[in-house]
Design an enzyme around this catalytic site. Structure first.
Site, mmCIF file in Angstrom:
data_model
loop_
_atom_site.group_PDB
_atom_site.id
_atom_site.type_symbol
_atom_site.label_atom_id
_atom_site.label_comp_id
_atom_site.label_asym_id
_atom_site.label_seq_id
_atom_site.Cartn_x
_atom_site.Cartn_y
_atom_site.Cartn_z
ATOM 1 N N GLU A 117 0.807 -1.253 0.082
ATOM 2 C CA GLU A 117 -0.152 0.007 0.126
ATOM 3 C C GLU A 117 0.825 1.324 0.076
ATOM 4 O O GLU A 117 0.337 2.459 -0.632
ATOM 5 C CB GLU A 117 -1.056 -0.007 1.076
ATOM 6 N N GLN B 204 -7.370 -2.641 -1.093
ATOM 7 C CA GLN B 204 -8.369 -3.697 -0.954
ATOM 8 C C GLN B 204 -9.587 -3.544 0.120
ATOM 9 O O GLN B 204 -10.445 -3.908 0.022
ATOM 10 C CB GLN B 204 -7.621 -5.031 -0.769
ATOM 11 N N ASP C 20 -9.001 -0.412 5.775
ATOM 12 C CA ASP C 20 -8.341 -0.320 7.105
ATOM 13 C C ASP C 20 -6.750 -0.437 6.577
ATOM 14 O O ASP C 20 -5.992 -0.028 7.352
ATOM 15 C CB ASP C 20 -8.662 -1.802 7.417
ATOM 16 N N HIS D 269 -10.338 -5.718 8.818
ATOM 17 C CA HIS D 269 -11.090 -5.500 7.341
ATOM 18 C C HIS D 269 -12.308 -4.931 7.310
ATOM 19 O O HIS D 269 -12.928 -4.984 6.351
ATOM 20 C CB HIS D 269 -10.988 -6.809 6.744
#
Length: 337
Positions: A71, A93, A96, A140
């Site tokens: 990320e 994705q 979080d 998540h």
């Protein structure tokens, strides 16, 4: 997808929230060759939730770029590409994972245009699948949009309908500033009417009155808009007419629309999925009390997620966020019923 005419005469189609995001990306990539996508598995696999499916076939791997699980690189690379004149739209994705790229988001994207005296633009959109989705777990499933509100230099979009998912994303891509786009995972399959025009945009800072009412204002975002509307239906049967306001963006926030509603209904409740403490509901409550204190006939109420990590068990997960029943009970308490 079903075509029909809207009240304005423009053609609309019924489509899912996720499909609306896919169409917004495709339309903007056709409109502007500088727009490209980057993220983990967004190419051949079409993204972890399938929202970029079909785009690599139309635009090729140079504009739909798969990345490693990194990320920091995804957002940092987007910042560099924007400085060089591109318009990157990147996907993390899960929202979080923004913490892994915190320096790139909250320092580089948020501050660099200001720090350099506006000598360049930073047209970066970070797509952030947010909220609960049925047992994805504490790392998540969070709703962390309030953190983004606290850092000047970032715009924050929180679409709740397929039309807004498309219109807000297109507006974000055309913005010269970085936008954090929080798309709710539990809404991907929700369907609604979406204008077909490639020029359809939803302006930032313009709230939507999802349901008019005269007795109580409920401000809600994301998945909670749907639940607030369901609660409003039940309350109407008891003679309480709720006005539901969907801000659509938190930065900029259409506080004028919220204040105008409160001056009419004289009561305010804010409903959000994020944890209660220091959530954006507290900010809205503070601003309304600063601007319309004497219009209030009752304290501002907040109905929010619990101050706990989100459980992985789907039943417990739902218990940790506001339900329709909880919203109804809180509204009755506002009226001391």
């Amino acid at each position: 997808m079903t075509a029909k005419q809207s009240v304005t005469g423009s053609t609309e189609r019924v489509m899912g929230y996720g499909r609306a995001i896919n169409e917004a990306l495709a339309e903007e990539m056709r409109r502007d060759d500088r727009v490209f996508l980057m993220g983990q598995d967004i190419g051949k696999l079409g993204g972890v939730f399938g929202l970029t499916r079909g785009l690599i076939e139309e635009f090729g791997p140079s504009r739909v770029r798969d990345t490693a699980i990194n990320e920091t690189f995804i957002v940092g690379g987007a910042a560099g590409a924007a400085l060089a004149g591109a318009v990157p739209v990147v996907e993390l994705q899960f929202a979080d994972f923004i913490f892994t790229a915190a320096d790139e988001v909250f320092h580089k994207l948020a501050k660099w245009r200001y720090m350099h005296g506006g000598q360049f633009t930073l047209p970066v959109v970070v797509r952030l699948p947010t909220g609960v989705v049925g047992g994805a777990g504490a790392e998540h499933s969070q709703s962390i949009e309030t953190l983004a509100m606290h850092v000047p230099g970032l715009k924050v979009a929180v679409p709740a309908t397929p039309a807004d998912a498309k219109g807000l994303l297109k507006t974000a891509i055309r913005d010269a500033n970085p936008v954090l786009y929080f798309e709710h995972k539990s809404l991907y399959r929700v369907k609604g009417a979406v204008p077909e025009s490639p020029d359809f945009l939803v302006p930032f800072g313009s709230a939507r009155i999802a349901r008019p009412g005269s007795d109580l204002t409920i401000v809600a975002t994301g998945l909670m808009v749907e639940r607030a509307l369901a609660a409003a239906d039940r309350l109407a049967a008891q003679g309480i007419h709720v006005e539901v306001i969907d801000p659509r963006t938190l930065v900029p926030l259409d506080i004028d629309a919220i204040v105008a509603s409160v001056e009419k209904t004289h009561r305010l409740m804010v409903v959000h999925e994020a944890s209660r403490t220091a959530g954006f509901g507290a900010e809205i409550a503070a601003q309304v009390q600063e601007r319309a204190f004497f219009a209030l006939d009752a304290p501002v109420w907040r109905v929010c997620g619990s101050d706990t990590p989100l459980p992985q068990d789907p039943v417990l997960e739902q218990a940790a966020i506001p339900s329709v029943d909880e919203i109804v009970r809180a509204a009755l308490a506002v009226f001391k019923i």
